[in-house]
Structures are given as C-alpha cells and as structure tokens.
Write a protein that holds these residues in place. Structure first.
Motif, mmCIF file in Angstrom:
data_model
loop_
_atom_site.group_PDB
_atom_site.id
_atom_site.type_symbol
_atom_site.label_atom_id
_atom_site.label_comp_id
_atom_site.label_asym_id
_atom_site.label_seq_id
_atom_site.Cartn_x
_atom_site.Cartn_y
_atom_site.Cartn_z
ATOM 1 N N UNK B 152 10.367 -80.026 -36.618
ATOM 2 C CA UNK B 152 10.117 -78.943 -37.188
ATOM 3 C C UNK B 152 9.481 -78.055 -37.711
ATOM 4 N N UNK B 153 9.009 -77.857 -35.696
ATOM 5 C CA UNK B 153 8.515 -76.126 -35.945
ATOM 6 C C UNK B 153 10.078 -75.636 -35.711
ATOM 7 N N UNK B 154 10.726 -76.136 -34.572
ATOM 8 C CA UNK B 154 12.294 -75.491 -34.030
ATOM 9 C C UNK B 154 12.993 -75.171 -35.285
ATOM 10 N N UNK B 155 13.697 -75.410 -35.991
ATOM 11 C CA UNK B 155 14.128 -75.990 -37.537
ATOM 12 C C UNK B 155 13.420 -74.796 -38.698
ATOM 13 N N UNK B 165 16.865 -76.990 -46.941
ATOM 14 C CA UNK B 165 15.530 -77.431 -47.442
ATOM 15 C C UNK B 165 15.431 -76.763 -48.829
ATOM 16 N N UNK B 166 16.559 -75.215 -48.694
ATOM 17 C CA UNK B 166 16.167 -74.850 -49.888
ATOM 18 C C UNK B 166 16.268 -74.859 -51.417
ATOM 19 N N UNK B 167 17.414 -75.784 -51.597
ATOM 20 C CA UNK B 167 17.275 -76.492 -52.961
ATOM 21 C C UNK B 167 15.847 -77.511 -53.504
ATOM 22 N N UNK B 172 7.371 -78.485 -55.182
ATOM 23 C CA UNK B 172 7.277 -79.002 -54.158
ATOM 24 C C UNK B 172 8.206 -78.071 -52.791
ATOM 25 N N UNK B 173 7.425 -76.976 -52.955
ATOM 26 C CA UNK B 173 7.798 -76.532 -52.158
ATOM 27 C C UNK B 173 7.976 -76.565 -49.959
ATOM 28 N N UNK B 174 6.165 -76.986 -50.406
ATOM 29 C CA UNK B 174 6.037 -77.351 -49.481
ATOM 30 C C UNK B 174 6.720 -78.972 -48.495
ATOM 31 N N UNK B 175 7.543 -79.096 -49.471
ATOM 32 C CA UNK B 175 8.051 -80.039 -48.359
ATOM 33 C C UNK B 175 9.465 -79.188 -47.922
#
Lengths: 485, 225
Positions: B152-155, B165-167, B172-175
C-alpha cells in the motif's frame, strides 16, 4: 468590388476593435494604482522579561491589528522596534573592526595598502584618534578598552530615553503573529549584548504592502531583563527524574537484599552464547561492530558492556574476535574492555593487541573495510551493537550474503527495520541498554532494569489517562505534564 | 584509586550536567563539556593514526594473509597525510587552507574519495531490493501484514496509486491508496515508533543513572559491577 469593400470594412472594424480593446486594457491598468489605507495598530502590546531563562531576553506579546485578517485586511507584516541608544551602534562598529580588521589576519595585517584598509584606518582614527605608528595588536587592545567603556555606559544611556537614540528594527514577523522574543547576547563581549536590569523600550508597527503605510503601537517600557536560578517550566521533568532515581535505588537495594527479580528474556542476547559456540565449532572468527557512534553515545557505552561479555566468552572458548572501529576514542576504550575480559577469563596470554583496531572515520570507507573483512574472513557470527546510520543495511546484507549468524542492536529508529530484515536477532531500542544488565545478571543492574519496567508501566497508564483527559478537555491533568522552555 | 578517580569524575560531571538542565545560568555547561570532549578527541586522532600504521606495517612485515591490501591502505594514508601537512599543490602559500581548490588534498578528495564513497552508498539501492524481497515473503501472518502494508505504501507514493483509486468518492477518500498510505505512516507506524522512542528515552535515563551511580562500570574495562 462591393465584396472587396465589405472585406476591407470588416478588417478596419476588426483592427479598430482590437486597438480599442488594447486601449481599454491600458486604461484599466493605469487606474489600478492601489492606495493602502492606514491599518489599525496592534492592541494590548506588552514587553516583559522572559521567564525561566538566564536573563538578557524579553518576550513581546500583542493582540492582532483589527485589520489583520478582518476589517481592511491589509496588514502584511509586523515590524518590531527596540529603542537603541547611539552608543550601541558604536559598539557594533567596534565589533566589526575587531572581527574583520584585527582578527583572522585581516586587512590591517596585510602589507598591501587597499581601499578596505584605508577605510578601516579612517574608522579607527575616528574612534581612537591618530594612531599612525600603532601596531594592529595595539589598535586591537585600544578598541577592546573603548568597547568595554561603552558597554559599561549602556545602562546609563538607556535610562536617558528618548535622548540620544533611535528606534531600530529588530524583527519582522508575518501577519497573524502575536508574539516574538528578543534574545540578546549573554556576555558583554557578545555582539547584541543585552545587559540585565537595564531599561528597554519596544514598539510594534502593523505594516501594509506599502511599507510607508503603517500603524505604530503604543510604546512598551521601561522593561528590564533578569535571570532566574531555577527553571520552573521543567518541574515535571525534575519530578520524573527524582521518581525514577528513587525507583532505581529502591530496586537496586531490593536486589542486593536477595529479592528475586524476574526479567523477561531477550532473544538476541540469549543467542549470543549460541553464536559464539557456533563460531568455535566452525573455527571461524566473530566480528563485533561498535557502530559509528562516539564514546559519548549511550548506545556505544551499552555496546562496550556487551563487547566485554562477548570477549570474555570468546576468551574462554579460544575463538578469534575482530573489532574494527570507526572512532579512535572508541578504539581505546574497546581495547581496554577486551583486554580486561581476557584477564577476567584467565587467558591474558591469548589477548592479541590487533583484535581491536582503528579503520577510518569516513562512513563508507569504514563500511568498505568491514564488508571486505566479512567477505574475506567469512566470520561465523557478526554482532552489530551501537549507533548505526545509512551503513546498517549495507553491513547487514553483506553479512547475510556471507552466511554469518547476525545479531544486532541499535537505538536509531530509522535503522531498526533494516536490521530486523537482514539479521537473525535484533535488539530494539531500549533492549540494547537492557542487554548489559541482562547479560551480567548482577542484582544491582537487574534492579535498574526493573525500575525501568515500572516506569514504562506508569507511562502507559498515564498515556491512557491523558488520552481520556485530552478528549474530555481536562486541561488540569494534561497541564501537569506540560514542559515549557 | 584507578577505579575511584574515573567513577568520581563521572558522578560529579553527570550530576552537575543533570542539574544544569534546571538551572538557567548553567545551561551552557553542556556545550562547554562537549567542547572538552572535542579537544580530547583531537588527541585521539594520533592514537587512531598510530594504530592504523602499526596494524598494517605488522601485516606487511609478517606477510599475513591479504597483506597486499595493506599497501593500498598505507599508501592512501601517507599520501593524504603528506598532501595535507605539506599542502602539496596548494595554489597559494603554506598559509592557505588545506582544502583550497586545486590543492592535491582537495583534488584527491574530490576525484578519488568522493566517487568511491558514492559507489559504496549506491550499493544501498541493491541491498534495499534484496532485503525487501526477503522481508516481504508472506511466510506467516505477521509477514503477510508487513507485505500488505508495504504494498500500500509503495503504491501510495506513486501516481499510479491515485490513478487506480482516484475514482473512489470523496466521502470514502480514506480508501484511496495515497490516503491509506498516509494513514499507515501517520497512525500505526508513528504510534509504534513513539513507543520505541519512549522506551529508548527510559533506557537512556536508566543507563545514565547506572553510569552516574557507578553501578555500570564496564566502560572502564571493569567487568565486575
């Protein structure tokens, strides 16, 4: 023909429109001359002695101008002024002369006449009178005398406010700021020296984008600075130190009386004996790296203790030990520690002076040397204990490639993950300090370890209460732990 | 006496420096004592240089294994020492700085030592890759968690994370992966780090007390507490 006329007419119309549009822009530009309105001055301006310090400093507080973030909203900065007697400028010039001209082989000591030299000479003459045959040292001594005389008069000339002085800008802070500090030099020899028990006066201007448009505050003063003998802002720290010391002494006494103290096992330390045994069986050396810390670092001191224990075991098992060091002082201490360990083990004859040696004080040259040792001598065990920086992963990965068992310990937060990844056992943070007590199993050392555990438990409990208090806005409780200055 | 004097010095200096934290006029003592340490450290350089010479000359004389490397070490040491002491190739006279541009000392430093150091440092990139490969193998539950967090951090630190995940709607921006990465760094990671820092702080105090009280004496070469 009619068509041509229409095209021509259109072009002329277009050109005229464009020119008119351009003219509009110019006119519009010429009318946007902004005239700033004078903002409201700051209110409640006060200057006071800074608390809990050595003196020679003031704290200035004010409330924002009504036009800062509201009203005209045109305050851009606050300029802080201190009333300064003219004599302070003379002191400043003398400081410059002393620093530039006399010290550091400056122009006065040069043989070639330059403009700078002449300018300095004329300034010197202004201060000291004609000094045609005086040497640079004599001029320097005279300047020092003159400066001391001026400094002595500072209190007297400050009390003559507002005669023979002017307002000097000392700080510029951005809009939204409501306080600043004026910290002066502590010693009369320091430039910017602020003598204690001397009257000082301050003023703050609310300044707009046009720096000529500003509002002056009322003048704060006279105010005098003075030093305090005890820093009350650090009382919580003092309380903690006292409680912790009492806890340590209590548990050390309890341990001396024979109370059985349980200390949780440290995997990394328990593995040390096995690792030494493995090296003995394989007939290969043990590499001990003390890191890049100096002898003044607590992590390095803890590492000395572990080195002592390791060296003792090594002496008993008659294994080879290699200790390349980064710092000459660390080398000297490590040599003494290893030598003592060999004596304690009853094997003084086995001690080799080349066991502990100095490599270099260049970080990556040191890494290259240690990596070389790892790859050439293929030690059975590598032990890294102390302060490590960017070299931690290079060392540990090379050791892993060489197939050594690796035990590490550091208090450098950023390097712990690297060691965890590349080493077989890692002492995390405080475990490094605990290792010395754990290895020795001496009651007094275990007592201090026990005190540390209790302090940790107390901190956890206080952190939980603090979390609740913070959320419920019980400022009384959280305020107890507030440390200032 | 051999033990008493250093222990007494440690106790007195340690106590005075602790008290100086609470006494404003004495707050600069810490800096003064650091200065003393630096002065002593200057003399220790002779010790270091002497030891280096002794160890490598011995190696050469006795033709120990890999003695050839000692020639390189000694040559480097002596050449730099001579270049610095005699200011070989300095553009000005002896009064100019040892690291003046154009001097032999500075030239060797810039064109030999610096590139070599950079080479060593650049190895870190490869070692980070090999260490990550070893650490991120999902051997057990903890390693799997580490792998997911690292992924997750690398991405999250690349534009690709936002692209993927910009959509996700604002509510739910935390996701969104960059936000998730930030949360991992600022919450669980920081909490863990602070726990370690508090532990280190206590450890340092405890160790310092042991030293000041003379309970811990191994730094004097005394194994018996």
């Amino acid at each position: 023909m009619k068509y041509m006329l229409r095209v021509l007419f259109s072009l002329v119309l277009f050109a005229t429109t464009a020119v008119l549009a351009q003219t509009d822009v110019v006119e519009s530009d010429s009318t946007t001359v902004v005239t700033e309105q004078t903002p409201a001055p700051v209110s409640m301006f006060e200057a006071k002695d800074k608390d809990n310090d050595h003196g020679h400093a003031f704290v200035l507080n004010w409330e924002l101008s009504a036009d800062d973030g509201a009203g005209l909203d045109n305050v851009l900065t606050y300029e802080v002024f201190r009333w300064t007697p003219n004599i302070s400028d003379s002191i400043g010039i003398i400081d410059t002369l002393l620093n530039v001209a006399i010290v550091d082989n400056g122009p006065l000591n040069q043989t070639t006449a330059t403009d700078a030299e002449q300018r300095i000479d004329s300034l010197m003459t202004a201060f000291l009178g004609p000094l045609a045959n005086a040497s640079a040292q004599e001029k320097g001594a005279r300047l020092h005398e003159l400066r001391a005389a001026y400094v002595e008069r500072l209190a007297e000339v400050h009390s003559a406010y507002p005669a023979n002085g002017y307002w000097r800008k000392i700080k510029v802070v951005p809009f939204g700021t409501t306080s600043c500090e004026d910290v002066g030099g502590k010693e009369p020899e320091n430039s910017g020296y602020i003598p204690d028990f001397t009257d000082y006066y301050y003023r703050v201007d609310a300044v707009t984008a046009d720096t000529l448009v500003r509002a002056e505050s009322k003048i704060a003063g006279p105010v005098q600075s003075s030093g305090q003998w005890f820093n009350t802002g650090r009382v919580p720290v003092l309380c903690f130190v006292i409680i912790f010391t009492i806890l340590t002494l209590y548990f050390v006494q309890a341990a001396k009386k024979g109370t059985d103290l349980y200390v949780r096992p440290l995997g990394g330390i328990e593995a040390v004996d096995d690792a030494i045994g493995r090296a003995t069986e394989m007939g290969k050396p043990i590499l001990y790296v003390l890191g890049l810390g100096s002898a003044a670092d607590v992590a390095t001191i803890a590492s000395f203790t572990i080195l002592g224990r390791v060296a003792k075991k090594v002496a008993e098992y008659q294994t080879e030990l290699i200790v390349p060091t980064y710092d000459p002082i660390v080398m000297s201490v490590a040599q003494e520690v290893v030598k003592s360990a060999y004596y304690d083990a009853g094997r003084p004859d086995s001690y080799n002076e080349d066991t502990v040696f100095f490599v270099t004080q260049s970080q990556f040259a040191y890494v290259a040397a240690v990596n070389g040792i790892m790859l050439r001598d293929l030690p059975a065990t590598n032990i890294y204990m102390g302060k490590f920086y960017a070299e931690s992963l290079i060392l540990a990965e090379t050791g892993a490639l060489a197939g050594s068992i690796q035990i590490s310990g550091t208090d450098e937060i950023a390097q712990i993950p690297f060691f965890i990844v590349a080493c077989d056992y890692t002492l995390i943070g405080e475990e490094l300090y605990a290792a010395s007590a754990y290895l020795g199993r001496e009651p007094v050392l275990l007592g201090s370890l026990k005190a540390q555990d209790y302090a940790k438990a107390a901190i956890i409990i206080l952190a939980i209460i603090g979390l609740i208090a913070g959320n419920l806005d019980w400022t009384g409780f959280t305020g107890l732990f507030e440390v200032t200055n | 006496m051999r033990r008493f004097v250093p222990l007494a010095i440690t106790f007195i200096v340690g106590t005075v420096l602790i008290l100086s934290v609470f006494i404003p006029p004495a707050q600069d003592l810490n800096r003064t004592f650091t200065l003393y340490f630096d002065i002593i450290a200057v003399f220790a350089f002779f010790l270091g240089g002497g030891n280096l010479l002794r160890v490598h000359i011995n190696k050469l004389r006795m033709k120990k294994r890999d003695w050839q490397f000692s020639i390189v070490t000694l040559s480097g040491f002596l050449i730099m020492l001579a270049a610095g002491l005699f200011k070989i190739g300095n553009p000005g006279d002896i009064a100019t700085a040892v690291d003046a541009e154009g001097s032999m000392f500075q030239t060797v430093f810039n064109y030999v030592l610096n590139p070599l150091q950079s080479t060593m440092y650049s190895l870190l990139a490869f070692f980070v890759a090999s260490a990550s490969y070893r650490a991120f193998r999902a051997k057990n539950r903890e390693a799997t968690l580490l792998l997911i967090a690292a992924f997750i951090i690398l991405l999250g630190r690349t534009p690709f994370g936002l692209m993927l995940t910009g959509w996700i709607p604002e509510s739910f921006s935390i996701l969104q992966v960059p936000n998730l990465a930030m949360w991992i760094m600022n919450s669980p990671n920081l909490a863990g780090q602070r726990a370690i820092i508090i532990g280190i702080g206590l450890g340092v105090i405890s160790m310092s007390l042991r030293l000041i009280l003379g309970v811990e004496r191994s730094y004097l070469g005394d194994d018996n507490a």
